[in-house]
Design a protein around this motif. Structure first.
Motif, PDB file in Angstrom:
ATOM      1  N   ILE A 388       0.864  -1.176   0.000  1.00  0.00           N
ATOM      2  CA  ILE A 388       0.000   0.000   0.000  1.00  0.00           C
ATOM      3  C   ILE A 388       0.898   1.222   0.000  1.00  0.00           C
ATOM      4  N   CYS A 389       0.752   2.051  -1.015  1.00  0.00           N
ATOM      5  CA  CYS A 389       1.603   3.236  -1.134  1.00  0.00           C
ATOM      6  C   CYS A 389       1.365   4.174   0.050  1.00  0.00           C
ATOM      7  N   CYS A 390       2.439   4.540   0.728  1.00  0.00           N
ATOM      8  CA  CYS A 390       2.333   5.417   1.904  1.00  0.00           C
ATOM      9  C   CYS A 390       2.083   6.869   1.516  1.00  0.00           C
ATOM     10  N   GLY A 398       5.141  -4.546  -8.091  1.00  0.00           N
ATOM     11  CA  GLY A 398       6.224  -4.299  -9.025  1.00  0.00           C
ATOM     12  C   GLY A 398       7.258  -3.345  -8.440  1.00  0.00           C
ATOM     13  N   TRP A 399       7.773  -2.441  -9.248  1.00  0.00           N
ATOM     14  CA  TRP A 399       8.803  -1.511  -8.811  1.00  0.00           C
ATOM     15  C   TRP A 399       8.239  -0.475  -7.834  1.00  0.00           C
ATOM     16  N   ALA A 400       9.045  -0.142  -6.840  1.00  0.00           N
ATOM     17  CA  ALA A 400       8.626   0.826  -5.821  1.00  0.00           C
ATOM     18  C   ALA A 400       9.871   1.377  -5.130  1.00  0.00           C
ATOM     19  N   GLU A 409       6.909   2.672   1.947  1.00  0.00           N
ATOM     20  CA  GLU A 409       7.002   2.277   0.545  1.00  0.00           C
ATOM     21  C   GLU A 409       6.031   3.105  -0.295  1.00  0.00           C
ATOM     22  N   VAL A 410       6.494   3.555  -1.470  1.00  0.00           N
ATOM     23  CA  VAL A 410       5.673   4.382  -2.350  1.00  0.00           C
ATOM     24  C   VAL A 410       5.830   3.927  -3.794  1.00  0.00           C
TER      25      VAL A 410
END
Length: 426
Positions: A388-390, A398-400, A409-410
């Motif tokens: 879950i994007c912060c 995938g890529w983050a 993590e975004v």
């Protein structure tokens, strides 16, 4: 739920080990007593506070229910478990539940237990609760451990009772390996044979509603040959409300994309509502340019169980033949927007290759304005995965960019420059 304990805990853990690993000749009449009683207590508490002998559980399938009033997922599952328990009791099934509380005080325990129709270990017996939590490796709540009445073997302990009740309801009883294998076979057969008609129609309804009730009825048969999204959400669900405008935008873009490519199959979405009243349903569905199942339709619960939908919002993608393409529609929309259409494996493999190429030009590390640690570029193969994007609170994979110190993590597209130096990747 971590457990700590001294000599007292060791004695109780020894009692539990006797029940699980003891001599096969021990009579089953001692099993639940060894597990759930202590040297000072041979009873459990009913919701009214009366004492019930632990020995009364012999011959029952017993669920050890680790839960707490302060945690919303526990309260949500409590309703699921209560419904299943009452149905099984009405059918005279030999099922019993024992509540093992993680509540913070006696008042919270009493209030929570009073809403349950089953037994509980007394709140004051901290050592027994710790020992059981440690013995069954309970790492999170709610947790439902299922014990069979006629076996002491570890392999007969079923640890995923919460998931199974969400997935199968009372049909999972008596939770034996044979019964679960039977249900899995039946479930596979249903998925292999699923069509738009048997998923969305009923004996007295062969239509769906337009995005507003005044738009009339749309035949389910008109969906055949289209890629279809089943959108599980509700007005009370804040992530759902946040995701809906994005999905509306992507829906229109996919429709535009299809109109520009003659011969490409159509695309449609059906809203599967978890709204609590018709007014909420009408208000929320009026924001949607797609179809909907009628409010309160029995197919709603059947679809949630069929696709094992435990959290909303959720977007299930079906192919033109009615078969499941992916359950990760929401993540794919967030990651690829309209480019995810038609969500097939071939399309996703192409997008993955494209993303891998683009990642070669991304900085290997970034300083993000929303975080105080340096973020590292990761992929599925280098420590990444679903997240879950912060920054935008939406799903990703995938890529983050990931903080190796604290897990922040975004999405790569959500990184907002904070200044400083970045290291370009290979």
């Amino acid at each position: 739920m971590n457990s700590e304990g001294g000599d007292g805990d060791g004695k109780i853990v020894s009692q539990v080990e006797v029940a699980l690993n003891g001599d096969a000749e021990k009579a089953s009449s001692s099993r639940f007593t060894s597990l759930l009683a202590s040297k000072d207590r041979d009873y459990l508490l009913s919701p009214t506070g009366s004492q019930v002998k632990v020995s009364d559980l012999e011959g029952h399938v017993v669920g050890l229910y680790f839960s707490a009033n302060w945690y919303p997922p526990c309260r949500n599952f409590n309703r699921v478990l209560s419904n299943a328990y009452e149905q099984l009791k009405a059918n005279r099934s030999n099922f019993e539940v024992v509540f093992i509380s993680a509540d913070e005080d006696l008042s919270a325990f009493n209030n929570y237990h009073s809403s349950m129709p089953w037994l509980a270990i007394p709140f004051s017996d901290l050592e027994s609760k710790k020992a059981l939590s440690r013995k069954f490796d309970v790492e999170g709540i709610p947790c439902l451990i299922i014990l069979q009445p006629d076996s002491n073997e570890k392999e007969e302990i079923l640890r995923d009772g919460v998931e199974l009740l969400h997935r199968y309801g009372v049909e999972a009883f008596p939770f034996t390996r044979e019964r679960l294998e039977e249900l899995e076979r039946e479930e596979k057969e249903k998925h292999d044979n699923q069509t738009f008609a048997n998923l969305l129609s009923s004996h007295d309804r062969d239509y769906l509603l337009g995005h507003h009730p005044t738009n009339g009825q749309v035949p389910v048969a008109s969906l055949v040959g289209k890629t279809l999204g089943l959108f599980f959400s509700a007005q009370w669900c804040l992530p759902g409300m946040k995701f809906t405008p994005k999905l509306v935008s992507i829906y229109h873009k996919i429709k535009q994309l299809i109109s520009e490519r003659p011969g490409v199959e159509g695309f449609e979405i059906v809203y599967v509502s978890s709204d609590r009243d018709r007014a909420s349903f009408d208000s929320y569905s009026s924001l949607m340019p797609w179809l909907a199942l009628p409010f309160g339709d029995p197919k709603i619960r059947a679809l949630a169980r069929h696709f094992d939908v435990q959290d909303i919002p959720c977007l299930i993608i079906l192919g033109p033949d009615g078969k499941t393409v992916t359950k990760q529609g929401r993540s794919l929309i967030n990651l690829y927007q309209e480019n995810a259409y038609p969500f097939t494996e071939a399309r996703l493999e192409s997008l993955h290759r494209q993303m891998d190429e683009e990642a070669k030009g991304l900085p290997r590390s970034e300083l993000h304005a929303g975080h105080h640690h340096e973020l590292t570029l990761v992929s599925d193969g280098t420590g990444g995965g679903p997240f879950i994007c912060c920054d935008c609170d939406e799903q990703g994979l995938g890529w983050a960019y990931l903080c190796l110190e604290c897990g922040y993590e975004v999405h790569t597209k959500c990184v907002r420059a904070a200044g400083g130096n970045s290291t370009v990747g290979p």
